[in-house]
Motif scaffolding. Structure first.
Motif, PDB file in Angstrom:
ATOM      1  N   VAL A  17       0.871  -1.172   0.000  1.00 46.74           N
ATOM      2  CA  VAL A  17       0.000   0.000   0.000  1.00 46.74           C
ATOM      3  C   VAL A  17       0.910   1.224   0.000  1.00 46.74           C
ATOM      4  O   VAL A  17       1.887   1.280   0.742  1.00 46.74           O
ATOM      5  CB  VAL A  17      -0.900   0.016   1.246  1.00 46.74           C
ATOM      6  N   ASP A  18       0.609   2.202  -0.867  1.00 48.39           N
ATOM      7  CA  ASP A  18       1.473   3.379  -0.935  1.00 48.39           C
ATOM      8  C   ASP A  18       1.407   4.180   0.362  1.00 48.39           C
ATOM      9  O   ASP A  18       0.464   4.056   1.139  1.00 48.39           O
ATOM     10  CB  ASP A  18       1.113   4.257  -2.138  1.00 48.39           C
ATOM     11  N   SER A  19       2.415   4.988   0.605  1.00 47.18           N
ATOM     12  CA  SER A  19       2.574   5.679   1.887  1.00 47.18           C
ATOM     13  C   SER A  19       1.430   6.644   2.189  1.00 47.18           C
ATOM     14  O   SER A  19       1.003   6.774   3.339  1.00 47.18           O
ATOM     15  CB  SER A  19       3.909   6.430   1.922  1.00 47.18           C
ATOM     16  N   VAL A  20       0.917   7.314   1.170  1.00 45.10           N
ATOM     17  CA  VAL A  20      -0.183   8.269   1.379  1.00 45.10           C
ATOM     18  C   VAL A  20      -1.433   7.541   1.853  1.00 45.10           C
ATOM     19  O   VAL A  20      -2.088   7.939   2.824  1.00 45.10           O
ATOM     20  CB  VAL A  20      -0.479   9.058   0.089  1.00 45.10           C
TER      21      VAL A  20
ATOM     22  N   SER B 297      -3.886  -0.059  -3.056  1.00 47.04           N
ATOM     23  CA  SER B 297      -4.109   1.186  -2.320  1.00 47.04           C
ATOM     24  C   SER B 297      -5.504   1.752  -2.581  1.00 47.04           C
ATOM     25  O   SER B 297      -6.157   2.270  -1.669  1.00 47.04           O
ATOM     26  CB  SER B 297      -3.049   2.222  -2.706  1.00 47.04           C
ATOM     27  N   ALA B 298      -5.968   1.644  -3.825  1.00 48.83           N
ATOM     28  CA  ALA B 298      -7.277   2.201  -4.190  1.00 48.83           C
ATOM     29  C   ALA B 298      -8.395   1.554  -3.381  1.00 48.83           C
ATOM     30  O   ALA B 298      -9.338   2.227  -2.947  1.00 48.83           O
ATOM     31  CB  ALA B 298      -7.525   2.018  -5.681  1.00 48.83           C
ATOM     32  N   PHE B 299      -8.296   0.240  -3.165  1.00 49.24           N
ATOM     33  CA  PHE B 299      -9.328  -0.461  -2.397  1.00 49.24           C
ATOM     34  C   PHE B 299      -9.112  -0.298  -0.898  1.00 49.24           C
ATOM     35  O   PHE B 299     -10.069  -0.121  -0.139  1.00 49.24           O
ATOM     36  CB  PHE B 299      -9.368  -1.940  -2.786  1.00 49.24           C
ATOM     37  N   LYS B 300      -7.848  -0.366  -0.464  1.00 50.03           N
ATOM     38  CA  LYS B 300      -7.559  -0.240   0.965  1.00 50.03           C
ATOM     39  C   LYS B 300      -7.887   1.151   1.488  1.00 50.03           C
ATOM     40  O   LYS B 300      -8.151   1.333   2.681  1.00 50.03           O
ATOM     41  CB  LYS B 300      -6.079  -0.535   1.217  1.00 50.03           C
ATOM     42  N   LYS B 301      -7.857   2.131   0.595  1.00 48.90           N
ATOM     43  CA  LYS B 301      -8.124   3.505   0.997  1.00 48.90           C
ATOM     44  C   LYS B 301      -9.568   3.699   1.431  1.00 48.90           C
ATOM     45  O   LYS B 301      -9.864   4.520   2.309  1.00 48.90           O
ATOM     46  CB  LYS B 301      -7.800   4.449  -0.169  1.00 48.90           C
ATOM     47  N   VAL B 302     -10.491   2.964   0.833  1.00 50.26           N
ATOM     48  CA  VAL B 302     -11.911   3.182   1.105  1.00 50.26           C
ATOM     49  C   VAL B 302     -12.591   2.014   1.806  1.00 50.26           C
ATOM     50  O   VAL B 302     -13.715   2.149   2.282  1.00 50.26           O
ATOM     51  CB  VAL B 302     -12.674   3.493  -0.203  1.00 50.26           C
TER      52      VAL B 302
END
Length: 343
Positions: A170-173, A308-313
């Motif tokens: 997962v990216d840092s942001v 990251s796109a899925f983990k973000k939301v």
């Protein structure tokens, strides 16, 4: 110690994320208005004294709740994305006489005691019917002397899949955003504020669970937008080339070995041509060649963006079904069942 008070034992429900095991609740009777005022005016001091006993004091008081709790709840329960901030006003959303009952029912108490201290750790309800503030102070002192020191072993959130390829990060942001959501969740629990939204949260979650499955269908529109249709059409946004890679893995539920990705070059190119607005064919071709080149790790950049796109939301409980993953030297694939994919 507390022999003059009526005690009643009860079985505490398994609370999972709502774990309140180190909480001391106080439920007010309608006639205890002066005591309620005293607790409101001295809340910080009382809470500190309980904190020194490794306890969280959580009286049922009406107060405003953080607006960003919506983001926390949406992250853990994406099927209730439409929840509104106004619904978290306890007085407006749920009748006062029902809120005490819902909390008691949630922790598993079925007895007849209406007001008093509830020690979640021991499963004991200590009844207090008096309306005198002085008597309440005596009770408070005795309770603080009675409760032992307990450490707060919070349930950890589901971790990463141990068989996963660590290159798909997962990216840092996104990681910082997720950590902020998790921190807010635990902050609410430790501060005692979580108790106040519990009746409303429980109500919305039950409605969501009754209305839809826990896993949403993945819908790919004609213009290649990606939606989680059962989560109020929550869109998963990806760049064109990353989206093409995601669609490629959706086309191959059996999985793809990254060392053999070059075998899918033509299919990936066709997907990218359909999605991308670029007109430079040579540039498009070069981008695809960079992705399928086994001598570099370009593919991992895109797989990390998808994750990251899925983990973000979505919380890990849900996100793990949607992104591309798999152990090292094994085919990478999306674990979502094909029956949940709509095109």
């Amino acid at each position: 110690m507390l022999d003059f008070l009526q005690k009643e034992n009860f079985v505490v429900n398994t609370l999972n994320y709502y774990d309140l095991h180190n909480h001391i609740l106080f439920v007010f009777d309608e006639s205890q208005t002066e005591i309620k005022e005293y607790v409101t005016n001295n809340y910080d001091d009382i809470r500190l004294r309980f904190t020194l006993k490794e306890k969280v004091f959580s009286p049922l008081l009406e107060k405003n709740h953080p607006r960003d709790i919506i983001k926390v709840i949406n992250y853990y329960y994406p099927s209730i994305q439409s929840i509104t901030v106004s619904s978290f006003n306890l007085a407006n959303s749920i009748l006062k006489r029902d809120s005490d009952y819902i909390i008691k029912d949630f922790i598993g108490y079925k007895g007849g005691i209406k007001s008093g201290f509830i020690d979640i750790e021991s499963g004991v309800f200590i009844e207090f019917k008096d309306t005198s503030v002085e008597k309440f102070k005596e009770l408070l002192k005795e309770c603080l002397n009675h409760f032992g020191n307990y450490y707060d072993f919070d349930d950890m959130l589901p971790g990463e899949y141990f068989g996963a390829d660590e290159n798909i990060k997962v990216d840092s942001v996104t990681l910082k955003e997720i950590e902020a959501i998790e921190a807010k969740f635990y902050e609410l629990k430790k501060s005692g504020q979580f108790l106040h939204i519990l009746p409303i949260l429980k109500k919305h979650i039950e409605e969501a669970e009754n209305a839809t499955s826990t896993i949403s269908k993945l819908y790919i529109s004609e213009d290649f937008k990606i939606y989680l249709s059962d989560y109020n059409n929550l869109e998963i946004k990806l760049t064109p080339i990353t989206k093409a890679i995601y669609l490629l893995f959706l086309n191959h539920p059996e999985g793809i070995l990254l060392t053999e990705l070059w075998n899918y070059k033509k299919e990936l190119l066709n997907l990218y041509l359909k999605i991308s607005a670029k007109s430079d064919y040579n540039q498009i071709t070069k981008s695809i060649e960079d992705v399928v080149n086994t001598k570099n790790n370009a593919i991992y950049v895109h797989l990390s963006r998808i994750k990251s796109a899925f983990k973000k939301v979505l919380s890990p409980k849900y996100a793990d079904y949607y992104y591309v993953d798999g152990p090292k030297l094994a085919p990478k694939k999306i674990s979502l069942d094909d029956s949940y994919i709509v095109r």
